[in-house]
Write an enzyme that holds these catalytic residues in place. Structure first.
Site, PDB file in Angstrom:
ATOM      1  N   GLU A  62       0.838  -1.192   0.000  1.00  0.00           N
ATOM      2  CA  GLU A  62       0.000   0.000   0.000  1.00  0.00           C
ATOM      3  C   GLU A  62       0.878   1.250   0.000  1.00  0.00           C
ATOM      4  OE1 GLU A  62      -0.510   2.233   2.707  1.00  0.00           O
ATOM      5  OE2 GLU A  62       0.558   1.203   4.314  1.00  0.00           O
ATOM      6  N   LYS A  63       0.399   2.301  -0.645  1.00  0.00           N
ATOM      7  CA  LYS A  63       1.128   3.572  -0.682  1.00  0.00           C
ATOM      8  C   LYS A  63       0.660   4.423   0.492  1.00  0.00           C
ATOM      9  CE  LYS A  63       2.410   7.458  -3.627  1.00  0.00           C
ATOM     10  NZ  LYS A  63       2.183   8.451  -2.546  1.00  0.00           N
ATOM     11  N   THR A  64       1.496   4.509   1.494  1.00  0.00           N
ATOM     12  CA  THR A  64       1.137   5.213   2.716  1.00  0.00           C
ATOM     13  C   THR A  64       1.115   6.717   2.488  1.00  0.00           C
ATOM     14  OG1 THR A  64       2.254   3.460   3.932  1.00  0.00           O
ATOM     15  CG2 THR A  64       1.693   5.438   5.161  1.00  0.00           C
TER      16      THR A  64
END
Length: 443
Positions: A62-64
């Site tokens: 996931e792209k935080t």
């Protein structure tokens, strides 16, 4: 959507003079000639990248929605022979922040000796605010997703899976074991940590449906997309075409420099020199600038701001002109600023400049040639089949190399045996000659 961006990077910002020797140390560790920020930068996900995910195996995470930093573990000497850890955060402006005592990374070879610690180690990750169930206050966490060096060994030439393996064994496991030990013996010491360290979870690139259904909805922090990183490529300084960031349309953003237009004039009727700017009124435009070559900024578009948003901007009591602001294009083609939880703009004060025009074009290509969540999920089975084939081919290559190695060892063993027999024959022949030939003084 919840924002997990920390209000400020913890630690003490070092002056250029104090930071330069450490910048040199980092560049030397990575065997680079430059002292610039060494972090890899992704490219925006475009339609052809669906095929790329079938050409090579990628890891997905996931792209935080946080602040990107490198974490540098080193040491400093107090007295002769007395060394203590020195830990720094490095932001994308290449600023160095010295962290106070509290973080400890035991040396993986001596996990139970708290006097020995890891140094010459550089990690890549992101600072975020995690929500904690039952608590009003969030927790600051540094999520590690890559490893450039450990123990003065440069790992950037190794593939991603190897880098992650070294990171887990030599950094994450000793760190977690240390925290468990301290939690049982001196829990107050853990409260001095400026933030927690966690390893970001990696998933197979074909687990896309599960990612959207189970992983993203249960994250303790904000998220603005997915990141696909090639398993087999080395760590690349600067833009890396094998790190792909996918964002939904409303998260496909560009960082612009904001330039305010002219404010309307009014006459205060105070006997002054005539009309003056009315800074309470909205300026005639909000211009968005992008970076071109040689630090030159050029106008790109206008920011759409309504009356309510202008009131929000004014209420900040902050400088607006010249700041970096994160914006997205709405379904009507207008550029709007990305909002924080409280409705204020997402300022990118962690960046020294706006996006370069090449990056802007890439984002626009990604918007125009964008891949939807549904299209990603629809490609899952093809990606799965392709990855399965890639792994089978890699396994076959590995078997062939093992066979070739064994065959080489057998040949070498045969050569060694042949040499032994020849040497033995030579020794035996000499002994026989010595026993039967004419002796000294025979003549």
């Amino acid at each position: 959507m919840h924002s997990s961006v920390p209000p400020a990077i913890p630690g003490t910002l070092l002056s250029r003079e104090d930071a330069d020797p450490i910048r040199y140390r980092v560049s030397e560790l990575l065997e680079r000639d430059r002292k610039t920020f060494p972090g890899a930068q992704p490219v925006s996900f475009a339609r052809d990248h669906l095929n790329e995910l079938q050409r090579r195996e990628y890891f997905m995470c996931e792209k935080t929605d946080g602040v990107r930093c490198l974490l540098f573990l080193d040491f400093r000497e107090l007295d002769v022979g007395d060394f203590i850890p020195a830990i720094f955060l490095i932001d994308r402006k290449n600023n160095y922040y010295y962290l106070p005592d509290g973080l400890r990374f035991p040396h993986y070879k001596y996990p139970n000796d708290l006097q020995k610690f890891s140094f010459g180690t550089l990690l890549d990750g992101e600072l975020v605010h995690d929500r904690v169930p039952g608590e009003a206050k969030s927790r600051l966490v540094y999520y590690v997703f890559d490893c450039l060096a450990v123990d003065n060994v440069n790992f950037t030439q190794k593939p991603l899976d190897k880098r992650l393996g070294y990171m887990e064994e030599q950094i994450i496991k000793p760190y977690n074991a240390y925290r468990t030990l301290i939690a049982n013996t001196n829990p107050a010491l853990l409260a001095t940590e400026p933030f927690r360290i966690k390893q970001k979870q990696m998933h197979s690139s074909y687990r896309i449906g599960d990612m959207f259904t189970h992983v993203l909805p249960n994250l303790p922090h904000g998220n603005d997309g997915l990141v696909f990183t090639c398993k087999s490529t080395k760590y690349k300084f600067g833009t890396d075409e094998h790190i792909l960031k996918w964002k939904p349309p409303h998260e496909n953003t560009i960082d612009f420099k904001l330039r305010l237009g002219a404010f309307p004039l009014f006459d205060p009727d105070d006997g002054g020199d005539g009309p003056i700017p009315d800074y309470d009124a909205m300026p005639d435009r909000f211009q968005l600038l992008v970076l071109h070559d040689r630090n030159e900024y050029r106008p790109f578009a206008d920011l759409a701001v309504d009356d309510a948003e202008w009131e929000t901007l004014k209420s900040l009591g902050q400088r607006l002109d010249g700041r970096i602001i994160e914006c997205y294009r709405d379904d009507q083609g207008r550029w709007r600023y990305k909002r924080e939880d409280d409705g204020t703009p997402r300022w990118r004060d962690d960046k020294s400049c706006a996006n370069h025009i090449s990056t802007v074009r890439g984002v626009l290509d990604s918007i125009e040639d964008g891949v939807s969540e549904q299209e990603l999920i629809a490609a899952e089975s093809k990606i799965h089949d392709a990855v399965k084939l890639i792994r089978a081919q890699e396994a076959e290559v590995m078997k062939r190399k093992q066979r070739e190695f064994l065959e080489m060892e057998q040949r070498n063993e045969g050569d060694r045996e042949g040499k032994k027999r020849k040497l033995s024959d030579m020794n035996g022949g000499e002994a026989q000659q010595g026993a039967t030939g004419p002796g000294p003084g025979a003549h």
